[in-house]
Write a protein that holds these residues in place. Structure first.
Motif, PDB file in Angstrom:
ATOM      1  N   ALA A   1      13.007  -2.302 -10.449  1.00  0.00           N
ATOM      2  CA  ALA A   1      12.073  -2.801  -9.432  1.00  0.00           C
ATOM      3  C   ALA A   1      11.137  -1.691  -8.978  1.00  0.00           C
ATOM      4  CB  ALA A   1      12.843  -3.359  -8.231  1.00  0.00           C
ATOM      5  N   GLU A  19       8.401  -4.294  -5.120  1.00  0.00           N
ATOM      6  CA  GLU A  19       8.669  -5.739  -5.224  1.00  0.00           C
ATOM      7  C   GLU A  19       9.310  -6.278  -3.948  1.00  0.00           C
ATOM      8  OE1 GLU A  19       7.648  -7.587  -7.495  1.00  0.00           O
ATOM      9  OE2 GLU A  19       7.325  -6.374  -9.296  1.00  0.00           O
ATOM     10  N   ILE A  23      11.847  -9.467  -4.524  1.00  0.00           N
ATOM     11  CA  ILE A  23      13.186  -9.084  -4.939  1.00  0.00           C
ATOM     12  C   ILE A  23      14.278  -9.936  -4.301  1.00  0.00           C
ATOM     13  CG2 ILE A  23      13.434  -7.296  -3.149  1.00  0.00           C
ATOM     14  CD1 ILE A  23      14.645  -7.068  -6.810  1.00  0.00           C
ATOM     15  N   THR A  76      14.501 -13.287  -6.097  1.00  0.00           N
ATOM     16  CA  THR A  76      14.996 -13.046  -7.453  1.00  0.00           C
ATOM     17  C   THR A  76      16.501 -12.821  -7.454  1.00  0.00           C
ATOM     18  OG1 THR A  76      12.879 -12.088  -8.155  1.00  0.00           O
ATOM     19  CG2 THR A  76      14.819 -11.527  -9.452  1.00  0.00           C
ATOM     20  N   VAL A  86      20.380  -2.931  -9.162  1.00  0.00           N
ATOM     21  CA  VAL A  86      18.938  -2.828  -8.938  1.00  0.00           C
ATOM     22  C   VAL A  86      18.553  -1.357  -8.956  1.00  0.00           C
ATOM     23  CG1 VAL A  86      17.022  -3.246  -7.346  1.00  0.00           C
ATOM     24  CG2 VAL A  86      18.825  -4.957  -7.602  1.00  0.00           C
ATOM     25  N   ASP A 108      15.647   1.035  -8.021  1.00  0.00           N
ATOM     26  CA  ASP A 108      14.372   1.178  -7.304  1.00  0.00           C
ATOM     27  C   ASP A 108      13.640   2.387  -7.879  1.00  0.00           C
ATOM     28  OD1 ASP A 108      12.266   1.314  -5.603  1.00  0.00           O
ATOM     29  OD2 ASP A 108      13.415   1.746  -3.804  1.00  0.00           O
ATOM     30  N   THR A 133      11.025  -2.183  -0.696  1.00  0.00           N
ATOM     31  CA  THR A 133      11.911  -2.793  -1.693  1.00  0.00           C
ATOM     32  C   THR A 133      13.364  -2.392  -1.486  1.00  0.00           C
ATOM     33  OG1 THR A 133      10.151  -2.914  -3.363  1.00  0.00           O
ATOM     34  CG2 THR A 133      12.413  -2.956  -4.158  1.00  0.00           C
ATOM     35  N   VAL A 140      16.697  -4.765  -0.596  1.00  0.00           N
ATOM     36  CA  VAL A 140      17.869  -4.801  -1.467  1.00  0.00           C
ATOM     37  C   VAL A 140      19.126  -4.403  -0.696  1.00  0.00           C
ATOM     38  CG1 VAL A 140      18.934  -3.816  -3.531  1.00  0.00           C
ATOM     39  CG2 VAL A 140      16.497  -4.366  -3.538  1.00  0.00           C
ATOM     40  N   ALA A 180      12.056  -8.002 -11.720  1.00  0.00           N
ATOM     41  CA  ALA A 180      12.255  -8.278 -10.297  1.00  0.00           C
ATOM     42  C   ALA A 180      11.217  -9.227  -9.723  1.00  0.00           C
ATOM     43  CB  ALA A 180      12.220  -6.970  -9.506  1.00  0.00           C
ATOM     44  N   ASP A 181      10.195  -9.599 -10.506  1.00  0.00           N
ATOM     45  CA  ASP A 181       9.088 -10.390  -9.960  1.00  0.00           C
ATOM     46  C   ASP A 181       9.315 -11.886 -10.009  1.00  0.00           C
ATOM     47  OD1 ASP A 181       8.859 -10.836 -12.661  1.00  0.00           O
ATOM     48  OD2 ASP A 181       6.984  -9.719 -12.901  1.00  0.00           O
TER      49      ASP A 181
END
Length: 325
Positions: A21, A24, A28, A31, A50, A52, A59, A63, A104-105
């Motif tokens: 990601a 995002e 996120i 997703t 994830v 980053d 972001t 998360v 992540a989009d």
């Protein structure tokens, strides 16, 4: 049916979805929630990683708020190191018997994981999604993609599936093989193909992006393509040799013509315009291909330095009880 395939038919494997990601924050959460929903239907043992990649927005905070709810391990880079390195880090931290890489989009439909899992149960070690809507893309991406894959197919022994991206399922042995590769300048599409194993592609059409635009500009796409070409092909070097040989033949033929004119026809040679133009042209060609050699040398230099491809600043994991069910 082999023993391995028979075991897969009844197995409830630990599944890890790995998500790189970068900026995002608006995508996120949705997703991850979609991924969690489908993983819960597929296996009792699952988690999400994830990575980053040095995001400049919120972001990582988004998360972190979902770490317990979605069983997320958050790996934060110290800065932006690029998607290829983020994928490599995600594979390193993934613990599952099956690892699935997704963007992540929100453009990768999480329900396609069901089909990927079925193909795994049939005995495939890698199942990759093949994009079907290339005709809807811009002319730059469409023609650039065609040119890239044509160059790669004609200059390397590794067959890279056309229009296959990072959205794919990998068996544990594939992940271990990818993590064992020591190279730092990584072109993942080529590396996926290089490690081999029994693979199959399945068609998919990307969903509309939830928010924002892709972080991959035209320049970044060109840089990624150049990394792929120089990592898996010597085509630029062969073109340099072919061009040099062609120019040498033309120069020899022209020199022979000048000698014949001087000895037998006593014609005056125009001189300076031809000489200056030829020198400038040949000098430009030489500098161009010295630059090509420099690109390959720079990649060797990067590998020799031995710097890590990324630096992890922080790792956030869920409480032990959150993942033990």
């Amino acid at each position: 049916m082999t023993t391995a395939v028979s075991h897969r038919q009844s197995a409830q494997p630990h599944m890890t979805v790995m998500v790189p990601a970068y900026n995002e924050e608006k995508n996120i959460a949705k997703t991850l929630q979609n991924i969690r929903h489908d993983l819960q239907q597929m296996s009792p043992n699952w988690d999400i990683v994830v990575v980053d990649d040095g995001s400049r927005d919120q972001t990582s905070l988004v998360v972190q708020s979902l770490v317990e709810e979605c069983r997320v391990t958050l790996v934060k880079f110290s800065r932006n190191f690029g998607k290829e390195n983020a994928i490599s880090a995600g594979l390193t931290y993934a613990k599952g018997e099956i690892v699935i890489c997704m963007d992540a989009d929100g453009q990768h439909a999480s329900d396609l994981m069901y089909t990927m899992l079925e193909k795994w149960r049939e005995g495939y070690d890698m199942v990759y999604a093949v994009r079907q809507d290339r005709e809807q893309e811009s002319p730059f991406k469409l023609w650039g993609s065609r040119l890239f894959y044509r160059m790669m197919s004609s200059s390397t022994h590794v067959e890279i599936p056309r229009d296959a991206g990072d959205f794919r399922l990998m068996d544990r042995k594939v992940v271990d093989a990818l993590c064992a590769l020591p190279e730092r300048n990584r072109f993942m599409k080529g590396i996926y193909a290089w490690v081999g194993y029994k693979s199959i592609g399945i068609p998919y059409t990307p969903l509309p992006r939830l928010h924002g635009e892709s972080a991959y500009s035209k320049l970044k796409l060109i840089a990624l393509a150049w990394t792929g070409i120089t990592s898996f092909s010597v085509l630029p070097l062969r073109l340099a040799s072919l061009t040099g040989a062609t120019l040498a033949i033309l120069a020899f033929a022209y020199g022979l013509l000048v000698v014949i004119d001087a000895l037998f026809f006593h014609e005056s040679v125009p001189g300076w315009p031809t000489v200056v133009a030829s020198m400038m042209f040949l000098s430009g060609v030489q500098l161009l291909f010295i630059g090509v050699l420099g690109e390959y040398l720079a990649r060797v230099y990067d590998e020799v330095k031995g710097r890590p491809p990324y630096i992890v600043a922080e790792v956030v994991t869920p409480a032990p009880s959150a993942g033990s069910r």
